[in-house]
Write an enzyme that holds these catalytic residues in place. Structure first.
Site, PDB file in Angstrom:
ATOM      1  N   SER A 158       0.806  -1.218   0.000  1.00 48.97           N
ATOM      2  CA  SER A 158       0.000   0.000   0.000  1.00 48.97           C
ATOM      3  C   SER A 158       0.844   1.277   0.000  1.00 48.97           C
ATOM      4  CB  SER A 158      -0.936   0.019   1.213  1.00 48.97           C
ATOM      5  OG  SER A 158      -0.177   0.137   2.399  1.00 48.97           O
ATOM      6  N   CYS A 184      17.549   5.371  -1.632  1.00 46.09           N
ATOM      7  CA  CYS A 184      17.503   6.148  -2.873  1.00 46.09           C
ATOM      8  C   CYS A 184      18.695   7.104  -2.972  1.00 46.09           C
ATOM      9  CB  CYS A 184      16.189   6.898  -2.997  1.00 46.09           C
ATOM     10  SG  CYS A 184      15.744   7.897  -1.571  1.00 46.09           S
TER      11      CYS A 184
END
Lengths: 351, 351, 351, 351
Positions: free
Chosen positions: C10, C149
């Site tokens: 989700s 990231c």
């Protein structure tokens, strides 16, 4: 100096009231109220406002009335309904920014504000309206209710047609586009930056209650002048400012020149409404970015010969002319000051 | 009333000068100059400013000097170099916002501003600097040169280290992030909205001339205080405001508490510099959105114990404290007014 | 077909994994896991993904292992630590996107991930790294941990200096700029659109844990190659994509031409890393908008002769090359597919 | 492999065609045409597309026809009118994205496209329409004209009412909101980032030619079905994607349930049109951010019982379903491929 208090000081409209009142030459801020954030200083709640006011957020009580001449209610409608009762007859002015006392017709009020039970004892004592459109009523009003941000824009856009030109508007379709500040700072997933940036969010495609508010006002002022008025509202990808587009169909003949003249004439004495031609500057106007931070409402009217409709565009800063600025403007009228006192700031653009 | 003229009235800094001067209680705008857009009214060039000034853009000439007490040059460096000669000794004050007179060291000037030939007759007569950092010099200065927007932010961020604490800064790495208004309104494909929105544009990863300007100033004020100072600049996806991050390596021992105290002390008397703690409000600060439209520069200093460096963050509105607001502040000093006259507006936030 | 499951379906990385896996020619999605939103279909959680997968969110259990060949853990580090134990030795591949197994040095792990207790039984079995930089290790790895990231961008930017050119980097200062999607969809006031839009938010001016991760990796691969590495991170006003700026000081002599060649050579065989010149296109690059939606990492290297430093810029889409795309890339390597399978989409630009 | 050429390769739609064709399994790009930027490689013009195609921009000539099976004209209407004549009967398919051949009624064409003289020899040979709404016509069409981005959205939104339910629409008021990519990359001051960001720009409050296009198509397919159809268009503060709001007044009775069913049924076989309920996901839909980068058009229909009108909202990516994607879809139909070939990419969201 007029002593001013704010309830709802931690919200966006509350913050804007702090900004404007601390810049106002004839007002001083003497009370910051709220039920949450009690004990906090303005700078903790409003990142831009690092002020040394010596005030922190307190709960509003009966005793508050002694410390203020005017209290601004920047609270949700149900809270405003209660606070109005608390402050009425105890302060010289109560100025409510919520929807608690906007709609006059009782059934309409109950329908659109079911959670803010109508105070029948107070409702009729409130003067409601855009300050430009209620004449001198606010000068004597101890209780003032101000229109919602969209209602302000739409009403200022349509009033020259009904109240100025005396037209009957058969069908009005309103399309509203606003920035994210219109929704306040409640924690909702859809309002997080990743989901809200770049959006054209149809948050109220049907059933926006400002439509009822506008129609109620215009019909009271000129019965029969508005046939149907429907509204759809969208959140777009900026923060502050809204544009209301009103598409008007009328059976009466009218042309561009007549419209333009009527609008200029209607707002001649009202410095906060700027009637603008669509191409008068570098960008097409009205555009809410050109009123940012100011109390102006820019209005443009065009006749669409092709489809025989009137297009009215009105832009304002929802936190200033649509909330805090208009509230200060109303207070100025109430206390006999020139309407523009403390509100002469020019738009900050580009931003 | 001080009669003020603006050359470069059609640019972004020019527009901001119009906004501020028309709100200034002791100044009146008597001249709008420019070589393009001659004959245009402000509203045609600045969509937010629909003012009735009775002025249109005119070329600046010698005769202009009779109509103004102060002239603000919001023009490119080469134009400013010429206009300074035109107005020097003819008006009480010339305030230049360009780079024409910023760098004192002649070789450095020639290197970074090859197109704005150094006016040796005038260069030394100019007082240059952030108003907060030049003491009373501007009171007697007929010629004033103001730092660039980044240079203002970086200098205000570093001065408490060199001039306050007396530190020698071995290495300073500056990373600048600014909005698109920093680039003005020139027609460049890369600045069109589709290509600029959502960008993190490394427009000057090496060789930004504000680095030279800052170092030149700090070294003049405390020789030997800055070893190397390099800078990289990025355009990010908003319009107004910049954040300068200065990463400082020094051989001297200093801790967070000392730094915080030194900054507070250094700016105690300067209301436009707000020394802020990183977490003092709802959002991490400094953040340029929290100074939008105002003349504030927010500064935060942190000691990074991990890597033994000092992190200094400074945020300002590039069009106000970084340009027009600072220019009015300098004019106030020049004409003996309180520094903040006409500049007391609070930030417009959120926007 | 490789049967793939996602835990944390989700979240934003989870949604991106759904997008990529459903477009992958050799994978099919057989499990969507999560502890919240149980029973929901993807379209209810990810507004763009109206897919008919016949899957809803379920809790991950031991039995899940039978339904998948690979499980992607897009979960917070503490959850990943537990799930890794659940799935290890029960599925062919566990690919963790969290920080649970990134830092190898135990003390460093405990310091930066105090809530994700180090699983000493599993930690050493994980292969960690940017796929481009670990050779064939992932082909035989049942347990794979992927960099954050920022760590991906910084490591790809610095590796050619240490591992390619063999330089020793005395001081590295990293300045990271990212969009709001990096913070996920948690309900935080500071992440609401009105406060986040237009911001340059210094959310981690000191103490970002990706700095430790990068240094740990580079030092393990070439001991002594990185002196100090500090990092500061900022949220800017867009949604997707980050730019890492690494300012590198080294005692060794190197020039622009050498650097450019070294980078091109280092990434010759790696199609997802695009070595770009700063001015090779309409806009200055690298810019994360030019990799949006793709698995590319764009890298530019420049020698700043002025300050004798190396400037390395690396840009990627934090949800693709910085998360889901890199995870699919690792899975491709694990299962012997060409690395780019299912990842050949070009950037969507402008957006 | 189908050999594809693009004329207008340097524009935004041209860039998007490059992106899509290079990802298409059955097409190869063999020609890039244009009158400006001759000799440039795609990466120089489209910052995201660093591809090794071995192609540079060339002028389109008669000889070009031998190198392509299909030519996409992403050119202004007057240029398309000429190029269509050049390529007609020389290539298997000419697919025009401009307005040159959209409006069938000659007077209407001349009125809205005065600069693109009507080619009477070619006009009637063109098949025009949204691929979903023209049945098999495109399979045999050598000349295909595609609707404008707004026209596609509006037509897909209204067709189920007129062609599906057979309603007569007395009055349709369309309000269009689009991002800045709709205006291309021409150098216009109003499109510079500082003036366009944060705007709600009423760029075509009256007289948008897509209104004529839509009405012309619907009336041809069901004469008498559309009384008046007016349109106003606004640029809002994002880059890619548009939302068309159609407010429909009809004299026939219809309710929400009937409408919903009719829309689902009408688009049952068309995977690119997603009929969505307003509250089916985290954010209100349709919202163009939820189709970004994809060929989907999301449509929602609502009955506003209050004002007895039908509200139809349709959202698409103006560069994909509104331009390049739809063009590839048409080519697929022309060459007998499954309609979705090369167009199965999911939306990139959030971005």
């Amino acid at each position: 100096m007029i002593r001013a208090g704010i309830v709802g000081a931690s919200g966006l409209a509350g913050g804007e009231l702090i900004r404007l009142i601390t810049q106002h030459p004839d007002m001083e801020l003497t009370f910051l109220g709220g039920s949450s954030h009690v004990g906090r200083r303005p700078a903790e709640l409003h990142p831009g406002l690092r002020l040394d006011l010596g005030l922190t957020v307190e709960p509003a009580t009966e005793a508050t009335a002694d410390r203020v001449d005017v209290v601004f209610l920047a609270t949700p409608a149900p809270v405003s309904a209660e606070l109005a009762a608390l402050f009425a007859d105890r302060t010289a002015a109560v100025i409510d920014l919520s929807g608690a006392f906007r709609i006059r017709t009782p059934e309409l009020h109950d329908r659109w504000y079911p959670k803010a039970k109508r105070r029948t004892d107070l409702a009729d004592r409130f003067v409601y309206g855009v300050p430009e459109l209620v004449g001198d009523q606010m000068a004597d009003a101890a209780l003032i209710s101000l229109p919602g941000c969209y209602a302000t824009a739409i009403t200022l856009g349509l009033a020259p047609l009904t109240l100025g030109l005396g037209l009957d508007l058969r069908t009005v379709v309103v399309d509203g586009k606003s920035g994210s500040s219109g929704g306040g700072l409640q924690l909702r997933t859809a309002d997080l930056h990743p989901l809200r940036n770049g959006a054209i969010a149809p948050y109220a495609p049907v059933g926006h209650r400002h439509a009822a508010e506008v129609r109620d006002f215009l019909e009271r002022n000129k019965p029969g002048s508005v046939g149907s008025l429907s509204m759809s509202a969208y959140g777009v990808s900026h923060v502050r400012g809204l544009l209301a587009s009103s598409y008007v169909f009328t059976d009466e003949a009218v042309d561009q020149r007549e419209l333009q003249r009527a609008y200029v004439r209607f707002y001649k004495e009202h410095r906060f409404v700027r009637v603008r031609r669509h191409a008068e500057t570098l960008i097409p106007v009205p555009d809410p970015q050109a009123v940012l931070g100011s109390n102006f409402c820019d209005v443009t009217v065009m006749h669409d010969d092709e489809s025989d409709r009137i297009v009215v565009l009105s832009a304002l800063d929802n936190l200033v002319k649509g909330a805090a600025g208009q509230a200060v403007q109303a207070a100025n009228k109430r206390f006999g000051l020139p309407e523009e006192t403390g509100l002469t700031m020019q738009p900050v653009m580009p931003a």
